[in-house]
Design an enzyme around this catalytic site. Structure first.
Site, mmCIF file in Angstrom:
data_model
loop_
_atom_site.group_PDB
_atom_site.id
_atom_site.type_symbol
_atom_site.label_atom_id
_atom_site.label_comp_id
_atom_site.label_asym_id
_atom_site.label_seq_id
_atom_site.Cartn_x
_atom_site.Cartn_y
_atom_site.Cartn_z
ATOM 1 N N ASP A 13 0.811 -1.226 0.000
ATOM 2 C CA ASP A 13 0.000 0.000 0.000
ATOM 3 C C ASP A 13 0.842 1.272 0.000
ATOM 4 O O ASP A 13 0.456 2.293 0.571
ATOM 5 C CB ASP A 13 -0.962 0.020 1.202
ATOM 6 C CG ASP A 13 -1.849 -1.204 1.222
ATOM 7 O OD1 ASP A 13 -2.217 -1.667 0.140
ATOM 8 O OD2 ASP A 13 -2.157 -1.700 2.322
ATOM 9 N N LYS A 16 1.707 2.091 -5.106
ATOM 10 C CA LYS A 16 2.221 1.521 -6.363
ATOM 11 C C LYS A 16 1.257 1.787 -7.521
ATOM 12 O O LYS A 16 1.678 2.091 -8.629
ATOM 13 C CB LYS A 16 2.432 -0.001 -6.205
ATOM 14 C CG LYS A 16 3.462 -0.359 -5.147
ATOM 15 C CD LYS A 16 3.572 -1.861 -4.948
ATOM 16 C CE LYS A 16 2.349 -2.515 -4.329
ATOM 17 N NZ LYS A 16 2.057 -2.101 -2.945
ATOM 18 N N GLY A 40 -4.517 -4.505 -3.695
ATOM 19 C CA GLY A 40 -5.520 -3.479 -3.992
ATOM 20 C C GLY A 40 -4.770 -2.238 -4.400
ATOM 21 O O GLY A 40 -4.117 -1.614 -3.572
ATOM 22 N N HIS A 41 -4.798 -1.926 -5.693
ATOM 23 C CA HIS A 41 -4.025 -0.803 -6.221
ATOM 24 C C HIS A 41 -4.989 0.289 -6.679
ATOM 25 O O HIS A 41 -5.868 0.041 -7.491
ATOM 26 C CB HIS A 41 -3.126 -1.272 -7.380
ATOM 27 C CG HIS A 41 -2.091 -2.279 -6.956
ATOM 28 N ND1 HIS A 41 -1.213 -2.870 -7.805
ATOM 29 C CD2 HIS A 41 -1.791 -2.776 -5.720
ATOM 30 C CE1 HIS A 41 -0.418 -3.697 -7.133
ATOM 31 N NE2 HIS A 41 -0.764 -3.664 -5.862
ATOM 32 N N GLN A 223 2.045 -6.076 -3.081
ATOM 33 C CA GLN A 223 2.546 -6.139 -1.697
ATOM 34 C C GLN A 223 3.849 -5.332 -1.571
ATOM 35 O O GLN A 223 4.013 -4.354 -2.284
ATOM 36 C CB GLN A 223 2.728 -7.590 -1.236
ATOM 37 C CG GLN A 223 1.426 -8.352 -1.031
ATOM 38 C CD GLN A 223 0.841 -8.945 -2.301
ATOM 39 O OE1 GLN A 223 1.529 -9.610 -3.031
ATOM 40 N NE2 GLN A 223 -0.434 -8.717 -2.555
HETATM 41 P P1 GDP Z 1 -0.803 0.225 -3.521
HETATM 42 O O1 GDP Z 1 -1.366 -1.040 -2.996
HETATM 43 O O2 GDP Z 1 0.661 0.339 -3.289
HETATM 44 O O3 GDP Z 1 -1.165 0.490 -4.963
HETATM 45 O O4 GDP Z 1 -1.477 1.398 -2.657
HETATM 46 P P2 GDP Z 1 -3.048 1.543 -2.308
HETATM 47 O O5 GDP Z 1 -3.755 1.997 -3.519
HETATM 48 O O6 GDP Z 1 -3.544 0.330 -1.605
HETATM 49 O O7 GDP Z 1 -2.986 2.674 -1.193
HETATM 50 C C1 GDP Z 1 -2.453 3.925 -1.454
HETATM 51 C C2 GDP Z 1 -3.532 4.986 -1.175
HETATM 52 O O8 GDP Z 1 -2.942 6.269 -1.101
HETATM 53 C C3 GDP Z 1 -4.581 5.088 -2.266
HETATM 54 O O9 GDP Z 1 -5.792 5.455 -1.684
HETATM 55 C C4 GDP Z 1 -4.050 6.202 -3.150
HETATM 56 O O10 GDP Z 1 -5.079 6.874 -3.883
HETATM 57 C C5 GDP Z 1 -3.439 7.105 -2.136
HETATM 58 N N1 GDP Z 1 -2.274 7.883 -2.597
HETATM 59 C C6 GDP Z 1 -1.295 7.534 -3.456
HETATM 60 N N2 GDP Z 1 -0.340 8.501 -3.517
HETATM 61 C C7 GDP Z 1 -0.744 9.480 -2.668
HETATM 62 C C8 GDP Z 1 -0.159 10.717 -2.247
HETATM 63 O O11 GDP Z 1 0.914 11.112 -2.669
HETATM 64 N N3 GDP Z 1 -0.859 11.435 -1.309
HETATM 65 C C9 GDP Z 1 -2.047 11.017 -0.806
HETATM 66 N N4 GDP Z 1 -2.640 11.776 0.105
HETATM 67 N N5 GDP Z 1 -2.618 9.856 -1.173
HETATM 68 C C10 GDP Z 1 -1.964 9.089 -2.079
HETATM 69 P P1 IMO Z 2 -0.882 -4.275 -2.146
HETATM 70 O O1 IMO Z 2 -0.439 -4.856 -3.476
HETATM 71 C C1 IMO Z 2 -0.933 -4.594 2.191
HETATM 72 C C2 IMO Z 2 -0.999 -8.614 3.901
HETATM 73 C C3 IMO Z 2 -2.242 -9.034 4.649
HETATM 74 C C4 IMO Z 2 -1.617 -9.959 5.680
HETATM 75 C C5 IMO Z 2 -0.508 -10.650 4.893
HETATM 76 C C6 IMO Z 2 -0.884 -12.020 4.354
HETATM 77 O O2 IMO Z 2 -2.170 -3.563 -2.214
HETATM 78 O O3 IMO Z 2 0.219 -3.487 -1.538
HETATM 79 P P2 IMO Z 2 -2.427 -12.788 2.322
HETATM 80 O O4 IMO Z 2 -3.880 -12.560 2.059
HETATM 81 O O5 IMO Z 2 -1.536 -12.253 1.253
HETATM 82 O O6 IMO Z 2 -2.117 -14.217 2.657
HETATM 83 O O7 IMO Z 2 -2.125 -11.944 3.677
HETATM 84 O O8 IMO Z 2 -0.209 -9.785 3.816
HETATM 85 N N1 IMO Z 2 -1.225 -8.142 2.525
HETATM 86 C C7 IMO Z 2 -1.158 -6.866 2.148
HETATM 87 N N2 IMO Z 2 -0.976 -5.744 2.884
HETATM 88 N N3 IMO Z 2 -1.039 -4.509 0.846
HETATM 89 C C8 IMO Z 2 -1.198 -5.618 0.100
HETATM 90 O O9 IMO Z 2 -1.179 -5.586 -1.252
HETATM 91 C C9 IMO Z 2 -1.301 -6.864 0.749
HETATM 92 N N4 IMO Z 2 -1.486 -8.134 0.333
HETATM 93 C C10 IMO Z 2 -1.415 -8.908 1.424
HETATM 94 O O10 IMO Z 2 -2.882 -7.934 5.244
HETATM 95 O O11 IMO Z 2 -1.004 -9.207 6.701
HETATM 96 MG MG MG Z 3 -2.927 -1.711 -1.763
#
Ligand code: GDP
Ligand code: IMO
Ligand code: MG
Length: 443
Positions: A13, A16, A40-41, A223
């Site tokens: 998270d 990415k 979850g991207h 991840q």
């Molecule tokens: P990922 O799993 O690495 O793709 O990240 P996620 O999408 O799960 O979580 C990142 C969250 O931060 C999302 O809600 C994005 O829209 C948000 N986000 C990404 N870059 C920025 C930033 O520079 N500032 C803020 N405030 N939010 C951001």
């Molecule tokens: P993105 O790509 C954050 C965490 C789960 C748990 C551990 C194992 O959005 O960054 P699993 O279901 O993979 O067996 O769970 O890994 N986890 C993540 N945490 N971002 C993710 O993906 C994750 N995918 C798995 O919360 O701690």
């Molecule tokens: Mg994510």
């Protein structure tokens, strides 16, 4: 370029999705190489928010060929749902290509993931319950079903029925759980096969052809390093390798096909699920980061744990991924703090550790050693160049870059595409940061 891997350097998270969407403008192909719909991207574009779990984050660009590589595990129900949701937004998914060798998640994997978590009681790993562990385990056991089993939907139906009946015994006898309806699951998978069969391809070959033609290919990590099955905080990890090296095995390319490795690094640290987290702030500071950063899991909606930036982890990520640069995200979330702490090393008993300790007992007992930096109060979400940032924010970036040795190529100050600062190498002291798009290669 042309082969660029983007990975998370923390516990996932990191942002990415945003970074990959942004880079995709300059790519020909975006390839997922590990994980499944535990990911979850998020992409924010034209005021819309799109959450992707399986489909590569380059999908919004019509010129991109999105690829799901052999290292990914695919829940076809979720994938089809995602394709339909995108179609409703007028996004064409007809270009999607999926490796014949990607393994399938079945309902018994999801059921077992949940049951195993419940069995662990309070000691659970906090998985996403998407069936990730059981599916990768079946792959290693060599009893998994693969996308290529979809080539003949009627044959797949039989294989699924047999597999479900077999697993029903496990569900009943070991977990005392209700059995799945084998016939209904088999029928559903036959339907998924009819729908997904046209997407199947020799994706390793497709990628190689693109690279040979000098086109830019982005490998999308899911991840982050600390969730890597081998290198993360085992057992509180996911069930795949999340390091950049996994792009080779999970997409079917060789190490020499990779030119750049960009580590996406949040300006603070978050973690969803259980496990040690030395810089965690289970207090007002963490709550502020959580609220301002809207730190809720994209896949499960769980509240993310938050804490100060950790240089020990970043240096570990630089080493294990051969990072060529990093994209620092969510810097805007740190506006408002009087001072900012950065963990520069760990204390374990009398010892000071500069490197990430491999013994899990040691890591769990580590205390962070912090240096304190001045914060800034102004809103930086409109900054488009380093000069627009207050000196303290530039100082913070300089500190994490110079103390890790990783140049910064991009700074994100908000979720939207335009809330981004691209560095072109001219901005000393972040001087080594290279402008990413200098090669004007064909798309
Ligand atoms: P990922 O799993 O690495 O793709 O990240 P996620 O999408 O799960 O979580 C990142 C969250 O931060 C999302 O809600 C994005 O829209 C948000 N986000 C990404 N870059 C920025 C930033 O520079 N500032 C803020 N405030 N939010 C951001
Ligand atoms: P993105 O790509 C954050 C965490 C789960 C748990 C551990 C194992 O959005 O960054 P699993 O279901 O993979 O067996 O769970 O890994 N986890 C993540 N945490 N971002 C993710 O993906 C994750 N995918 C798995 O919360 O701690
Ligand atoms: Mg994510």
């Amino acid at each position: 370029m042309p082969g660029t891997v983007v990975v998370g350097t923390q516990w996932g998270d990191e942002g990415k999705g945003k970074v990959i969407d942004l880079l995709s403008d300059h790519m020909h192909m975006v390839v997922r190489f590990q994980g499944g719909n535990n990911a979850g991207h998020t992409i924010v574009y034209d005021g819309e928010t799109l959450k992707l779990h399986l489909i590569p984050s380059g999908i919004l660009y019509p010129h991109i060929v999105p690829v799901i590589g052999n290292g990914v595990i695919v829940n076809p129900r979720i994938l089809i749902e995602e394709m339909d949701n995108l179609a409703a937004l007028d996004v064409d998914t007809g270009r999607l290509r999926i490796s014949h060798n990607a393994h399938l998640i079945l309902p018994y994997h999801e059921a077992l993931d949940g049951l195993m978590e419940e069995r662990r009681g309070g000691e659970g790993l906090g998985t996403t319950r998407r069936g990730i562990g059981p599916t990768y385990a079946d792959k290693a056991y060599r009893v998994g079903l693969r996308m290529q089993d979809m080539l003949d939907p009627a044959v797949l139906r039989e294989k699924v029925r047999t597999a479900v009946e077999e697993r029903n015994r496990l569900l009943r006898c070991v977990y005392d759980a209700p059995p799945l309806d084998a016939e209904a699951v088999a029928e559903a998978y036959e339907g998924y096969a009819r729908r997904l069969k046209p997407c199947l391809a020799d994706t390793s070959l497709l990628i190689k052809e693109a690279l040979r033609a000098g086109r830019n290919v982005l490998f999308e990590g899911a991840q982050g390093l600390m969730l890597d099955l081998d290198h993360g905080t085992y057992p509180f990890v996911t069930s795949s390798n999340t390091v950049a090296g996994a792009a080779c095995a999970g997409a079917g390319v060789g190490p020499r096909d990779i030119d750049e490795v960009i580590g996406v690094t949040k300006a603070y640290v978050t973690r969803v699920g259980a496990g040690p987290f030395p810089t965690e702030q289970d207090n007002e500071i963490g709550n502020t980061m959580q609220e301002v950063g809207r730190e809720f899991g994209t896949t499960t909606g769980r509240r993310r744990r938050c804490g100060w930036f950790d240089l020990v982890i970043l240096r570990y990520a630089a080493r294990l991924n051969s990072l060529t640069s990093m994209a620092v995200t969510k810097l805007d979330v740190l506006s408002g703090f009087d001072t900012l702490k950065v963990c520069v090393a760990y204390r374990h008993g009398e010892e000071v550790l500069d490197d990430f300790p491999l013994l899990s007992g040691v890591f769990a007992a580590c205390e962070p050693i912090y240096e304190e930096l001045p914060g800034w109060k102004s809103d930086i979400s409109q900054a488009r160049g380093l000069d627009d940032l207050p000196a303290e924010a530039r100082g913070y970036l300089d500190f994490i870059s110079s103390r890790s040795g990783v140049p910064i190529s991009l700074v994100s100050v908000g979720p939207a595409r335009q809330q981004t600062i691209l560095l072109d190498g001219g901005e000393a002291p972040l001087a080594q940061g290279r402008f990413l798009f200098q090669d004007d290669l064909p798309l």
